[in-house]
Design a protein around this motif. Structure first.
Motif, mmCIF file in Angstrom:
data_model
loop_
_atom_site.group_PDB
_atom_site.id
_atom_site.type_symbol
_atom_site.label_atom_id
_atom_site.label_comp_id
_atom_site.label_asym_id
_atom_site.label_seq_id
_atom_site.Cartn_x
_atom_site.Cartn_y
_atom_site.Cartn_z
ATOM 1 N N SER A 10 0.850 -1.199 0.000
ATOM 2 C CA SER A 10 0.000 0.000 0.000
ATOM 3 C C SER A 10 0.882 1.244 0.000
ATOM 4 O O SER A 10 0.546 2.256 0.599
ATOM 5 C CB SER A 10 -0.940 -0.020 1.208
ATOM 6 N N ASN A 12 3.753 3.773 -2.440
ATOM 7 C CA ASN A 12 3.624 4.749 -3.532
ATOM 8 C C ASN A 12 3.075 4.145 -4.823
ATOM 9 O O ASN A 12 2.120 4.646 -5.404
ATOM 10 C CB ASN A 12 4.991 5.384 -3.801
ATOM 11 N N LEU A 13 3.687 3.054 -5.276
ATOM 12 C CA LEU A 13 3.229 2.473 -6.536
ATOM 13 C C LEU A 13 1.857 1.823 -6.377
ATOM 14 O O LEU A 13 0.992 1.979 -7.252
ATOM 15 C CB LEU A 13 4.250 1.445 -7.061
ATOM 16 N N ARG A 34 0.885 -4.998 5.393
ATOM 17 C CA ARG A 34 1.150 -5.018 6.846
ATOM 18 C C ARG A 34 0.685 -3.707 7.482
ATOM 19 O O ARG A 34 0.449 -3.629 8.673
ATOM 20 C CB ARG A 34 2.636 -5.229 7.113
ATOM 21 N N PHE A 116 6.949 7.211 -8.871
ATOM 22 C CA PHE A 116 5.630 7.323 -8.244
ATOM 23 C C PHE A 116 5.762 7.786 -6.791
ATOM 24 O O PHE A 116 6.502 7.182 -6.013
ATOM 25 C CB PHE A 116 4.927 5.958 -8.223
HETATM 26 N N1 LIG Z 1 7.849 4.240 -6.510
HETATM 27 C C1 LIG Z 1 8.357 4.131 -7.702
HETATM 28 O O1 LIG Z 1 8.733 5.142 -8.305
HETATM 29 C C2 LIG Z 1 8.465 2.790 -8.388
HETATM 30 C C3 LIG Z 1 8.607 2.768 -9.800
HETATM 31 C C4 LIG Z 1 8.653 1.536 -10.456
HETATM 32 C C5 LIG Z 1 8.612 0.357 -9.718
HETATM 33 N N2 LIG Z 1 8.504 0.417 -8.346
HETATM 34 C C6 LIG Z 1 8.511 -0.859 -7.623
HETATM 35 O O2 LIG Z 1 7.331 -0.966 -6.838
HETATM 36 C C7 LIG Z 1 7.602 -1.689 -5.635
HETATM 37 C C8 LIG Z 1 7.126 -0.847 -4.460
HETATM 38 O O3 LIG Z 1 7.818 0.392 -4.476
HETATM 39 P P1 LIG Z 1 7.208 1.687 -3.737
HETATM 40 O O4 LIG Z 1 7.992 2.850 -4.203
HETATM 41 O O5 LIG Z 1 5.726 1.699 -3.864
HETATM 42 O O6 LIG Z 1 7.632 1.376 -2.232
HETATM 43 P P2 LIG Z 1 7.049 2.011 -0.892
HETATM 44 O O7 LIG Z 1 6.262 3.241 -1.157
HETATM 45 O O8 LIG Z 1 8.192 2.060 0.049
HETATM 46 O O9 LIG Z 1 6.026 0.882 -0.393
HETATM 47 C C9 LIG Z 1 6.497 -0.391 -0.040
HETATM 48 C C10 LIG Z 1 5.372 -1.264 0.474
HETATM 49 O O10 LIG Z 1 5.961 -2.488 0.950
HETATM 50 C C11 LIG Z 1 5.600 -2.655 2.325
HETATM 51 N N3 LIG Z 1 6.682 -3.302 3.074
HETATM 52 C C12 LIG Z 1 7.958 -2.852 3.242
HETATM 53 N N4 LIG Z 1 8.681 -3.735 3.955
HETATM 54 C C13 LIG Z 1 7.821 -4.741 4.300
HETATM 55 C C14 LIG Z 1 7.958 -5.950 5.020
HETATM 56 N N5 LIG Z 1 9.131 -6.310 5.582
HETATM 57 N N6 LIG Z 1 6.874 -6.776 5.145
HETATM 58 C C15 LIG Z 1 5.680 -6.428 4.561
HETATM 59 N N7 LIG Z 1 5.498 -5.295 3.843
HETATM 60 C C16 LIG Z 1 6.540 -4.468 3.727
HETATM 61 C C17 LIG Z 1 5.360 -1.241 2.847
HETATM 62 O O11 LIG Z 1 4.614 -1.282 4.017
HETATM 63 P P3 LIG Z 1 4.784 -0.103 5.127
HETATM 64 O O12 LIG Z 1 3.919 1.033 4.660
HETATM 65 O O13 LIG Z 1 4.308 -0.720 6.396
HETATM 66 O O14 LIG Z 1 6.244 0.260 5.173
HETATM 67 C C18 LIG Z 1 4.611 -0.648 1.654
HETATM 68 O O15 LIG Z 1 3.269 -1.099 1.611
HETATM 69 C C19 LIG Z 1 9.114 -1.981 -5.651
HETATM 70 O O16 LIG Z 1 9.312 -3.274 -6.181
HETATM 71 C C20 LIG Z 1 9.661 -0.956 -6.623
HETATM 72 O O17 LIG Z 1 10.829 -1.398 -7.272
HETATM 73 C C21 LIG Z 1 8.423 1.601 -7.670
#
Ligand SMILES: NC(=O)c1ccc[n+]([C@@H]2O[C@H](COP(=O)([O-])OP(=O)(O)OC[C@H]3O[C@@H](n4cnc5c(N)ncnc54)[C@H](OP(=O)(O)O)[C@@H]3O)[C@@H](O)[C@H]2O)c1
Length: 266
Positions: A10, A12-13, A34, A116
Motif C-alpha cells: 500500500s 507509492n506504486l 502489513r 511514483f
Molecule cells: N515508486 C516508484 O517510483 C516505483 C517505480 C517503479 C517500480 N517500483 C517498484 O514498486 C515496488 C514498491 O515500491 P514503492 O515505491 O511503492 O515502495 P514504498 O512506497 O516504500 O512501499 C512499499 C510497500 O511495501 C511494504 N513493506 C515494506 N517492507 C515490508 C515488510 N518487511 N513486510 C511487509 N510489507 C513491507 C510497505 O509497508 P509499510 O507502509 O508498512 O512500510 C509498503 O506497503 C518496488 O518493487 C519498486 O521497485 C516503484
C-alpha cells in the motif's frame, strides 16, 4: 483477461496502481498490506476489503499483484501456498520473475518505468510499461491489461529490465538527490531554496528538447579549473559532498572530452 486483482502493498506504486486500475474498470478485490492504515485508504479508494493476514488473501481474484519492497515481496511469496490457477506479478526493476516458480505457472513482471509518489499527480496512461511473462497466455493478458490502461508497453527480458532500471536510477533517482543536495547547500547558507526553481524548469525543458549531452553547462564542461578549485575549497568540510563533486566533475569531463588527453582530475 485479468479482471479481478489483489494488490499486495500500500505504498507509492500500489496507490497509483490502485487508482489507475480502478479508473480503467478493473476490479481490485482486496489490498493486502502489513500497514492497515494505508491499506484502508487504498481499499476506500477502490471500494474493496483489506487485510494483513496472508491466510485471508482473496482467492476469488484471478491475479495477485505484488507491489511491496523486493525483500517484502520475497518474504510474502515464500509464505504463500501454491495457487496454480492464479497469475502472479511483481512490479520491480531488478527482481527476477522466477521468484514465483513453484507457486503458479502463470507469472510475470509488470514494471512501470516512472517515478511514483503518493503526493504527486500522474497520468497513468503516459507510463511506459515493461512486460515479461512465463508463458504466452500470461503475456497476452498483460498486453490486454496495458491496453486497458491505455499505456505504451514494451516486451522486455530480465537483462534488459535491469539495464532500464539502472538507467532510471542515474537519470531520475540520482538527479533528484543532486537537486536535494543543491537545496541543502542553499538552506545551510540561509538562502531561499526556491531560487533553484527557474533553473530547474529551464534545465528540464532544455534537456527534453535538446538531450542531456547537448544541454550540459557548468565549470566541468568548460574546464574552468580555477572555479572548480574554489568550489572544492568551499566543500572541504563535507567529505561526501566533496567526493560527489569531484566524481561528477570527472565524469562530465570524461563524457565530453572522451577522445582528448587534456582531462585534469580535480
Ligand atoms: N515508486 C516508484 O517510483 C516505483 C517505480 C517503479 C517500480 N517500483 C517498484 O514498486 C515496488 C514498491 O515500491 P514503492 O515505491 O511503492 O515502495 P514504498 O512506497 O516504500 O512501499 C512499499 C510497500 O511495501 C511494504 N513493506 C515494506 N517492507 C515490508 C515488510 N518487511 N513486510 C511487509 N510489507 C513491507 C510497505 O509497508 P509499510 O507502509 O508498512 O512500510 C509498503 O506497503 C518496488 O518493487 C519498486 O521497485 C516503484
Amino acid at each position: 483477461m485479468i479482471n479481478k486483482i489483489v494488490i499486495l502493498g500500500s505504498g507509492n506504486l500500489a496507490f497509483h496502481l490502485c487508482k489507475a486500475l480502478s479508473m480503467a474498470g478493473i476490479e481490485i478485490s482486496q489490498i493486502f498490506s502489513r500497514n492497515l492504515e494505508t491499506a484502508s485508504q487504498l481499499a476506500d479508494m477502490a471500494g474493496c476489503t483489506f487485510t494483513n493476514e496472508i491466510n485471508k488473501i482473496d482467492t476469488s481474484a484471478d491475479t495477485f499483484l505484488f507491489a511491496m519492497t523486493d525483500e517484502a515481496n520475497l518474504k510474502i511469496i515464500k509464505q504463500l501456498k501454491p495457487y496454480p490457477d492464479k497469475i502472479m506479478l511483481h512490479t520491480a526493476g531488478s527482481l527476477s520473475m522466477n521468484v514465483f516458480e513453484g507457486k503458479t505457472e502463470n507469472y510475470g513482471v509488470f514494471y512501470p518505468f516512472q517515478t511514483f509518489s503518493k503526493n504527486a499527480k500522474l497520468d497513468f496512461s503516459e507510463v511506459p510499461l515493461c512486460l515479461e511473462a512465463s508463458n504466452k497466455q500470461t503475456l497476452n493478458k498483460l498486453i490486454k491489461l496495458s491496453e486497458k490502461l491505455r499505456c505504451k508497453y514494451y516486451i522486455i527480458n530480465e537483462a534488459q529490465r535491469k539495464v532500464i532500471h539502472i538507467s532510471g536510477v542515474f537519470a531520475c533517482n540520482f538527479m533528484n538527490h543532486c537537486i536535494s543536495l543543491g537545496e541543502n547547500i542553499l538552506e545551510e547558507n540561509k538562502i531561499d531554496k526556491n531560487i533553484l526553481k527557474a533553473l530547474l524548469k529551464q534545465s528540464f525543458e532544455k534537456l527534453i528538447t535538446n538531450g542531456a549531452f547537448a544541454s550540459q553547462t557548468g565549470p566541468a564542461v568548460r574546464q574552468d579549473y580555477e572555479t572548480m578549485d574554489k568550489q572544492i575549497q568551499f566543500l572541504k568540510t563535507n567529505k561526501t559532498l566533496l567526493e560527489i563533486y569531484k566524481l561528477m566533475s570527472q565524469s562530465i569531463e570524461e563524457t565530453h572530452f572522451r577522445d582528448e588527453k587534456k582531462i585534469k582530475k580535480p
